[in-house]
Design a protein around this motif. Structure first.
Motif, mmCIF file in Angstrom:
data_model
loop_
_atom_site.group_PDB
_atom_site.id
_atom_site.type_symbol
_atom_site.label_atom_id
_atom_site.label_comp_id
_atom_site.label_asym_id
_atom_site.label_seq_id
_atom_site.Cartn_x
_atom_site.Cartn_y
_atom_site.Cartn_z
ATOM 1 N N LEU A 46 -4.076 -7.578 -5.136
ATOM 2 C CA LEU A 46 -3.713 -6.589 -4.121
ATOM 3 C C LEU A 46 -3.577 -7.213 -2.740
ATOM 4 O O LEU A 46 -2.926 -6.640 -1.863
ATOM 5 C CB LEU A 46 -4.771 -5.484 -4.088
ATOM 6 N N LEU A 62 -5.294 4.392 -2.691
ATOM 7 C CA LEU A 62 -5.738 3.519 -1.596
ATOM 8 C C LEU A 62 -7.250 3.338 -1.590
ATOM 9 O O LEU A 62 -7.756 2.399 -0.967
ATOM 10 C CB LEU A 62 -5.266 4.082 -0.254
ATOM 11 N N MET A 109 -8.254 -0.115 -2.876
ATOM 12 C CA MET A 109 -7.852 -1.329 -2.188
ATOM 13 C C MET A 109 -9.088 -2.148 -1.829
ATOM 14 O O MET A 109 -10.189 -1.609 -1.689
ATOM 15 C CB MET A 109 -7.051 -0.981 -0.931
ATOM 16 N N GLN A 118 0.832 -1.204 0.000
ATOM 17 C CA GLN A 118 0.000 0.000 0.000
ATOM 18 C C GLN A 118 0.871 1.260 0.000
ATOM 19 O O GLN A 118 0.597 2.217 -0.745
ATOM 20 C CB GLN A 118 -0.930 -0.008 1.215
ATOM 21 N N TRP A 153 -8.596 -7.491 -6.658
ATOM 22 C CA TRP A 153 -8.480 -7.514 -5.207
ATOM 23 C C TRP A 153 -7.613 -8.679 -4.734
ATOM 24 O O TRP A 153 -6.878 -8.555 -3.749
ATOM 25 C CB TRP A 153 -9.872 -7.583 -4.580
#
Length: 400
Positions: free
Chosen positions: A96, A69, A72, A56, A93
């Motif tokens: 991530l 962000l 996210m 991040q 996702w």
């Protein structure tokens, strides 16, 4: 506004442009994709958790904006990913949430820091270093439809006038080393090549503090010239009740922008200023998704040798703003290139101006350099094709 005021303002604007568009010292941000953090142990599970947290921070650093962000995955996805089986963002996702797949290598080193465990016990922490794959991170940002900012970034000078218990002074390593170190540390987190004034190397003019405090741009920029910055940040910080109040201004040579903020601690307000500079510079230099993206033709002169050609192609292909570079025609020392950009020509020009390898050239000047256009049919077709050009640039060969 009186004529004299208009002329004075125009003079200041011209000075700003000349100072910030001089041959600059844009810097490659070394270690942009390498992050460090403290962990309680060296287990795989701990490293995986740390990698997700560091990713991040890295996404913010590489994109230049904290807005990344917002894309996210939600907490619910991390707890029960199966419930999102049909969600259109599921694949993104998952990527991530599995940052370890983007790690090229990792290492541990000892630390004197203590870290608190969930059970309340303290242990001596280890420092974990993760080197992420640059291409993989950039591709992930594009999947997120987020900006991607090159490692070649504007050298940014910070003039900060602070009114504290000891009166007013300019923040520098000589006047306040802890604050200077904190500023530099946050600049590293945001990927900004920060320069702080050095009163030993470049002694301050007697009126500089009052110039910064009063926001006198012309005098500030004259004092900035020895540092050869690509951008200049000016701030005036003072107490306001229980808070610190600050007025920031960023000069880029293209424009200037203001920002006001306040915070309870001096560290927070300084971090806010670095964040402000990073966000604004990213808007100007990072490849913004969909903003002028497409194919453009650029004519480059002074490509004299095979080495120049190789360096030029390597240079253009290394820009995160470009996705493809194709040679359309070669004509003596000129190359007509078709460049596919992820952003617009203005962003390309802004990035090229940072190190001066490719500079703007006039169409007429380039035509005068060329002597190979003959009135024959083939060359007439070549001339018409060459005329369909979006930008005219001149290649600067590195001096050995």
């Amino acid at each position: 506004m009186k004529l004299t005021q208009i002329l004075l303002l125009a003079g200041k604007t011209l000075l700003l442009t000349l100072l910030l568009l001089q041959p600059a010292l844009a810097e490659r941000v070394e270690g942009l994709y390498t992050l460090r953090g403290l962990v309680p142990d060296s287990s795989d599970a701990t490293r995986a958790k740390a990698a997700n947290q560091m990713l991040q921070e890295l996404l913010v650093r590489v994109s230049g904006t904290r807005k990344v962000l917002e894309k996210m995955p939600p907490e619910d996805f991390l707890v029960e990913p199966g419930a999102f089986r049909d969600h259109p963002q599921r694949a993104l996702w998952q990527a991530l949430s599995n940052a370890q797949t983007l790690v090229n290598q990792f290492s541990y080193s000892s630390s004197n820091e203590l870290i608190m465990l969930e059970n309340g016990n303290q242990v001596r922490a280890q420092q974990l270093e993760l080197e992420f794959d640059a291409a993989g991170v950039n591709q992930l940002l594009r999947r997120m439809e987020a900006p991607v900012w090159d490692i070649n970034r504007p050298r940014t000078l910070f003039w900060i006038a602070l009114e504290g218990r000891q009166g007013r002074y300019l923040v520098s390593p000589q006047s306040n080393e802890p604050l200077s170190d904190a500023l530099k540390a946050h600049a590293v987190r945001r990927g900004i090549p920060m320069v702080l004034p050095d009163s030993e190397q470049h002694p301050f003019p007697p009126t500089l503090l009052s110039d910064v405090w009063g926001g006198f741009g012309q005098q500030i920029l004259e004092s900035s010239a020895p540092y050869r910055p690509d951008a200049v940040v000016v701030a005036r910080i003072q107490p306001a009740g229980n808070n610190w109040s600050v007025q920031w201004q960023l000069f880029t040579g293209m424009d200037s922008v203001w920002h006001r903020s306040s915070a309870a601690t001096l560290g927070a307000v300084l971090n806010d200023g670095v964040d402000f500079a990073a966000e604004e510079l990213s808007r100007r230099y990072a490849s913004q998704p969909g903003q002028g993206a497409g194919r453009y033709r650029i004519l480059v002169s002074d490509v004299k040798q095979a080495r120049d050609y190789a360096e030029l192609m390597r240079y253009l292909n290394a820009l995160s703003l470009t996705s493809q570079v194709r040679v359309v025609q070669a004509n003596g020392q000129q190359l007509l290139l078709e460049v596919t950009l992820r952003g617009g020509l203005d962003q390309l020009r802004a990035n090229l101006a940072l190190d001066g390898r490719l500079t703007e050239a006039s169409f007429l000047g380039l035509q005068q350099l060329s002597s190979s256009f003959d009135p024959g049919r083939e060359n007439q077709q070549q001339e018409r094709a060459t005329g369909q050009v979006d930008a005219y640039l001149r290649w600067q060969t590195r001096q050995e």
